[in-house]
Design an enzyme around this catalytic site. Structure first.
Site, PDB file in Angstrom:
ATOM      1  N   MET A 408       0.822  -1.204   0.000  1.00  0.00           N
ATOM      2  CA  MET A 408       0.000   0.000   0.000  1.00  0.00           C
ATOM      3  C   MET A 408       0.857   1.255   0.000  1.00  0.00           C
ATOM      4  O   MET A 408       2.019   1.257   0.410  1.00  0.00           O
ATOM      5  CB  MET A 408      -0.939   0.022   1.206  1.00  0.00           C
ATOM      6  CG  MET A 408      -0.225   0.168   2.545  1.00  0.00           C
ATOM      7  SD  MET A 408      -1.387   0.509   3.896  1.00  0.00           S
ATOM      8  CE  MET A 408      -1.966   2.143   3.421  1.00  0.00           C
ATOM      9  N   CYS A 409       0.239   2.342  -0.484  1.00  0.00           N
ATOM     10  CA  CYS A 409       0.839   3.674  -0.398  1.00  0.00           C
ATOM     11  C   CYS A 409      -0.286   4.651  -0.070  1.00  0.00           C
ATOM     12  O   CYS A 409      -1.098   4.366   0.813  1.00  0.00           O
ATOM     13  CB  CYS A 409       1.568   4.031  -1.688  1.00  0.00           C
ATOM     14  SG  CYS A 409       0.525   4.047  -3.172  1.00  0.00           S
ATOM     15  N   GLY A 410      -0.369   5.781  -0.770  1.00  0.00           N
ATOM     16  CA  GLY A 410      -1.440   6.733  -0.509  1.00  0.00           C
ATOM     17  C   GLY A 410      -2.632   6.567  -1.424  1.00  0.00           C
ATOM     18  O   GLY A 410      -3.762   6.853  -1.034  1.00  0.00           O
TER      19      GLY A 410
END
Length: 452
Positions: A408-410
């Site tokens: 995951m990231c943003g």
């Protein structure tokens, strides 16, 4: 002159601003312009201006300067620090030197810190200071980082930066501040800030200008430094020697499947610039996912090799000129072409593809790898998430557990890049979160954790 027309050109991806100054007599000056001169030249042509001057505040680390290209193509006079020892024709300026712009004057101010040879340029109308091009010295709400030269010189340059900011703060309050680096730049600027300011506004609001003393300033500046792309360590020297002159507009050559297959076998890297859902649905095994968007150049320079042939795979609605110019402005001249027909041509030829699973915020199960920058992670992350910055993943892939993993990231773009790197390293059973930590918290009703 009654009014001074200064036109900013914001590169949202790199977080920088270049400036065009209409000198009022059919000529213009540009400041800190990159090798991607499309917008600048278009604006000058629209206004009927010739490029008389190109000023560079410092040896840029995050993009190739367009000053030498303008000198070659337009006869533009390049203004830059004499102590930068550039190896191409330019007017070398030192602290206090002035250049007559024809009604306006430009005064060089020695403001070392971001780099040793850094100059700020004070624009004067008669003897009245109008504004100052601060480059990587005084920024809106901050000051540029001082760790791009060498670790051993970081603190000394930070102390030089303190003195430079104090010098700039002595200018009249109404003087405009026109910095090069801004929000989104890895050269350091707080997010969400304005691109321009005034000396008075910075004296009132910039925490670094309000530091109690030099030691407090240095501690605050050095404490704010995060990671930066590795190409930053190469471009300063290229800019000193002079970026190669472009004798034609860079383009992506057309490559058929047979050629691409052969190049990949010889060590070329395929860079897939399609949006995350399209890459997830089907991509060439071993392809590196870097979706085309404003920050494409930064992540290309962070994740893709600069010393191997790069082949682009794009969607039919993606602009090849944007791809090649973003690569060119950071010195990536190793784009050998693009796969004609994209992923459809690859599959029609019978070559294998693979998929990467996408999961929604309410479908996260099992271990989570968060690959955002450290400040982002510290501000709020999923409980028990493993954290490795995307830029570190190439050298630390063996620290990532091999069990099923959600990356995951943003929003998902960087996470897909991470998943593609992990796939290259042999990881399987990966999923990418479509969204960020706030989406997960909203979907699950659970709280995020903060800190490291």
């Amino acid at each position: 002159m009654s009014t001074i027309d200064v036109v900013p050109f914001v590169d949202e991806g790199l977080g920088n601003s270049a400036y065009l100054v209409d000198l009022g007599d059919g000529r213009a000056m540009v400041v800190d312009v990159s090798l991607d001169l499309r917008a600048t030249l278009h604006a000058a042509q629209r206004r009927g201006l010739t490029m008389a001057f190109a000023a560079d505040t410092h040896l840029h680390a995050d993009f190739l300067s367009g000053a030498r290209q303008l000198s070659s193509a337009e006869g533009t006079r390049v203004l830059a620090s004499a102590t930068g020892h550039r190896e191409f024709t330019h007017s070398g300026l030192r602290d206090g030197d002035e250049v007559d712009l024809g009604g306006l004057r430009l005064r060089a101010l020695g403001t070392p810190g971001h780099t040793h040879e850094h100059l700020s340029f004070l624009l004067l109308d008669s003897d009245r200071p109008i504004g100052v091009f601060t480059g990587g010295s005084l920024l809106v709400g901050s000051a540029a980082r001082t760790d791009l030269v060498s670790p051993e010189q970081t603190e000394a340059l930070a102390r030089a930066q303190y003195a430079s900011l104090q010098r700039l703060a002595a200018l009249p309050d109404e003087v405009a501040v026109w910095p090069t680096h801004g929000a989104g730049s890895f050269c350091s600027a707080p997010p969400g800030t304005d691109r321009v300011s005034t000396i008075g506004e910075e004296k009132a609001t910039n925490p670094l200008l309000n530091a109690e003393d030099e030691d407090s300033f240095v501690a605050a500046l050095l404490g704010s430094l995060g990671s930066f792309p590795p190409y930053f360590l190469r471009l300063g020297e290229i800019n000193r020697r002079g970026p190669a002159i472009l004798d034609r507009t860079p383009e992506l050559a057309a490559l058929d499947v047979v050629s691409v297959r052969a190049m990949l076998a010889e060590g070329a890297q395929l860079v897939d610039v399609r949006p995350v859902p399209e890459f997830a649905a089907a991509h060439v095994p071993g392809a590196l996912s870097i979706p085309l968007r404003p920050v494409f150049a930064s992540w290309l320079g962070w994740l893709a090799p600069h010393d191997r042939s790069l082949i682009i795979l794009r969607g039919p609605d993606q602009d090849p000129a944007e791809i090649v110019w973003q690569a060119t402005k950071i010195g990536y001249t190793n784009l050998v072409g693009e796969l004609t027909g994209g992923i459809d041509a690859w599959t029609v030829a019978g070559d294998a593809t693979t998929t990467t699973r996408l999961v929604g915020p309410d479908e996260v199960a099992g271990p989570v790898l968060d690959i955002r920058q450290t400040p982002e992670f510290a501000a709020g992350h999923l409980p028990d998430a493993l954290h490795l910055e995307l830029g570190d993943l190439l050298r630390r892939a063996d620290e990532v557990p091999s069990e099923p993993l959600v990356v995951m990231c943003g929003h998902g773009e960087r996470a897909m890049g991470a998943a593609s790197l992990l796939e290259q390293a042999g990881h399987r059973d990966l999923a990418v979160l479509t969204g960020g930590p706030e989406d997960w918290a909203a979907a699950t009703g659970r709280h995020l954790e903060t800190g490291l």
